[in-house]
Design a protein around this motif. Structure first.
Motif, PDB file in Angstrom:
ATOM      1  N   PHE A 192      -2.701   1.098   3.581  1.00 14.55           N
ATOM      2  CA  PHE A 192      -1.504   1.341   4.676  1.00 14.55           C
ATOM      3  C   PHE A 192      -2.032   1.023   6.007  1.00 14.55           C
ATOM      4  CE2 PHE A 192      -0.137   3.861   0.777  1.00 14.55           C
ATOM      5  CZ  PHE A 192       1.258   3.319   0.575  1.00 14.55           C
ATOM      6  N   GLU A 193      -1.214   0.693   6.999  1.00 10.97           N
ATOM      7  CA  GLU A 193      -1.565   0.245   8.108  1.00 10.97           C
ATOM      8  C   GLU A 193      -1.381   1.717   9.350  1.00 10.97           C
ATOM      9  OE1 GLU A 193       0.434  -3.010   9.612  1.00 10.97           O
ATOM     10  OE2 GLU A 193       0.216  -4.102   7.715  1.00 10.97           O
TER      11      GLU A 193
ATOM     12  N   CYS B 134       7.350   2.751   8.256  1.00 12.23           N
ATOM     13  CA  CYS B 134       6.700   3.735   7.885  1.00 12.23           C
ATOM     14  C   CYS B 134       7.696   4.515   6.959  1.00 12.23           C
ATOM     15  CB  CYS B 134       6.394   4.727   8.880  1.00 12.23           C
ATOM     16  SG  CYS B 134       7.461   4.923  10.445  1.00 12.23           S
ATOM     17  N   VAL B 135       7.082   4.856   5.748  1.00 14.11           N
ATOM     18  CA  VAL B 135       7.870   5.348   4.529  1.00 14.11           C
ATOM     19  C   VAL B 135       7.480   6.848   4.350  1.00 14.11           C
ATOM     20  CG1 VAL B 135       8.308   5.324   2.060  1.00 14.11           C
ATOM     21  CG2 VAL B 135       7.560   3.081   3.505  1.00 14.11           C
ATOM     22  N   GLN B 136       8.748   7.793   4.432  1.00 18.64           N
ATOM     23  CA  GLN B 136       8.677   8.928   3.964  1.00 18.64           C
ATOM     24  C   GLN B 136       8.935   9.436   2.744  1.00 18.64           C
ATOM     25  OE1 GLN B 136       9.904  13.370   5.940  1.00 18.64           O
ATOM     26  NE2 GLN B 136      11.088  11.459   6.535  1.00 18.64           N
TER      27      GLN B 136
ATOM     28  N   TRP C 211       4.998   8.059   6.882  1.00 19.39           N
ATOM     29  CA  TRP C 211       5.586   8.951   7.809  1.00 19.39           C
ATOM     30  C   TRP C 211       5.370  10.102   6.888  1.00 19.39           C
ATOM     31  CZ3 TRP C 211       8.445  12.749   9.152  1.00 19.39           C
ATOM     32  CH2 TRP C 211       8.925  12.862  10.642  1.00 19.39           C
ATOM     33  N   THR C 212       4.884  11.404   7.547  1.00 15.91           N
ATOM     34  CA  THR C 212       5.004  12.609   6.920  1.00 15.91           C
ATOM     35  C   THR C 212       5.006  13.999   7.826  1.00 15.91           C
ATOM     36  OG1 THR C 212       3.774  13.920   5.308  1.00 15.91           O
ATOM     37  CG2 THR C 212       2.322  12.884   6.821  1.00 15.91           C
ATOM     38  N   PHE C 213       5.747  14.950   7.373  1.00 17.26           N
ATOM     39  CA  PHE C 213       5.588  16.199   7.756  1.00 17.26           C
ATOM     40  C   PHE C 213       4.610  17.110   7.044  1.00 17.26           C
ATOM     41  CE2 PHE C 213      10.017  16.052   9.955  1.00 17.26           C
ATOM     42  CZ  PHE C 213       9.310  16.512  11.407  1.00 17.26           C
ATOM     43  N   ALA C 214       4.292  16.479   6.016  1.00 19.46           N
ATOM     44  CA  ALA C 214       3.578  17.361   4.738  1.00 19.46           C
ATOM     45  C   ALA C 214       2.215  17.745   5.249  1.00 19.46           C
ATOM     46  CB  ALA C 214       3.315  16.697   3.594  1.00 19.46           C
ATOM     47  N   PHE C 215       1.697  17.025   6.281  1.00 17.54           N
ATOM     48  CA  PHE C 215       0.200  17.581   6.877  1.00 17.54           C
ATOM     49  C   PHE C 215       0.284  19.021   7.314  1.00 17.54           C
ATOM     50  CE2 PHE C 215      -1.628  13.059   7.653  1.00 17.54           C
ATOM     51  CZ  PHE C 215      -1.697  12.820   6.210  1.00 17.54           C
TER      52      PHE C 215
ATOM     53  N   VAL D 119       9.765   0.087  15.277  1.00 19.31           N
ATOM     54  CA  VAL D 119       9.101   1.287  13.934  1.00 19.31           C
ATOM     55  C   VAL D 119      10.196   1.850  13.491  1.00 19.31           C
ATOM     56  CG1 VAL D 119       7.188   2.395  13.079  1.00 19.31           C
ATOM     57  CG2 VAL D 119       6.944   1.146  15.063  1.00 19.31           C
ATOM     58  N   VAL D 120      10.477   1.548  11.986  1.00 14.63           N
ATOM     59  CA  VAL D 120      11.511   2.219  11.393  1.00 14.63           C
ATOM     60  C   VAL D 120      10.949   3.042  10.549  1.00 14.63           C
ATOM     61  CG1 VAL D 120      13.600   1.868  10.112  1.00 14.63           C
ATOM     62  CG2 VAL D 120      12.993   0.202  11.838  1.00 14.63           C
TER      63      VAL D 120
END
Length: 272
Positions: free
Chosen positions: A30-31, A252-254, A6-10, A171-172
């Motif tokens: 990663f999936e 999903c890992v941030q 999980w990302t905002f970085a893009f 989804v967490v």
């Protein structure tokens, strides 16, 4: 473990770097990639770029905001991406709509999507709703394929699983810090939690439902920080497992980091 990124970085990086990073995420095993939408790239456009750049990775809007597009536009965009990339697109919806009675407005938005009358070829995809409280979880269970929860401990995941039922797709998001320096890791985690607690009433309300006090929220207590952010490799591994054991289908890992945390993603891949 069923784990994605999980990302905002893009949003802040040139698109060439984003494409390269997405391909590496896929190569690391990663999936999925889940991207937020907040003053950056438009959610569906970015999802299309990421889907085109990869071969089997699931790409999800996490979340596409209700207020940024009409129901017809959301339905058409979702169907287009699902047709072009079968089985690889998930539409996460959420955010706010103007006016009172928000639950009614969200329901009307979903009605608009379902009754859009699209003439493009039908293409199935998963649709999930950003949901924390009982009413939103109930709406997610009744009108979508499941729920996407953000900024929550595993205790909430168990509640969400009960709400969406055994067949709902849950989804967490889990925030983590992989800084080896405990002091700077704790500071980064505290700043992250403090930012959300300070600006988001719905997150404060959800934390109160989970038993956190006003003192926890005001002080950004160690108890609160530890519940929301996992710090250190073993803690990250254990927290992901705790969400899955509590009923999550996918975590999903941030990674909390300045810039694009590609080195941390490599460490994370080894953990999971």
């Amino acid at each position: 473990m069923s784990v994605g990124i999980w990302t905002f970085a893009f949003d802040t990086r040139p698109i060439g770097e984003v494409v390269e990073a997405a391909r590496e995420i896929e190569e690391l095993g990663f999936e999925s990639i889940w991207c937020g939408e907040y003053r950056g790239r438009e959610a569906f456009t970015q999802a299309g770029l990421l889907l085109a750049a990869t071969e089997k990775l699931t790409v999800a809007t996490g979340i596409a905001r209700f207020g940024e597009r009409t129901p017809l536009a959301a339905a058409a965009a979702g169907r287009t991406l699902a047709e072009a990339h079968p089985g690889r697109f998930v539409l996460g919806l959420g955010g706010h709509l103007p006016g009172d009675r928000p639950l009614r407005r969200f329901t009307e938005y979903l009605d608009g999507m379902d009754n859009a009358g699209l003439i493009s070829p039908a293409a199935p995809y998963r649709r999930v709703l950003a949901a924390l409280g009982p009413r939103m979880l109930e709406l997610a269970a009744s009108r979508t394929d499941g729920a996407h929860s953000y900024f929550v401990p595993p205790e909430h995941t168990a509640i969400a699983r009960e709400a969406v039922g055994p067949k709902g797709y849950l989804v967490v998001e889990q925030s983590v810090v992989l800084d080896p320096d405990p002091a700077s890791a704790r500071q980064a985690a505290r700043e992250f939690v403090g930012q959300y607690v300070g600006m988001a009433a719905h997150h404060r309300a959800n934390l109160r439902r989970l038993g956190f006090t006003d003192d926890d929220l005001t002080e950004v207590s160690d108890r609160l920080v530890s519940a929301i952010v996992a710090s250190g490799e073993q803690a990250v591994h254990d927290r992901i497992r705790a969400h899955l054991d509590a009923g999550a289908d996918h975590v999903c890992v941030q990674v909390i980091s300045d810039g694009l945390p590609r080195a941390e993603w490599r460490v994370l891949a080894d953990l999971v």
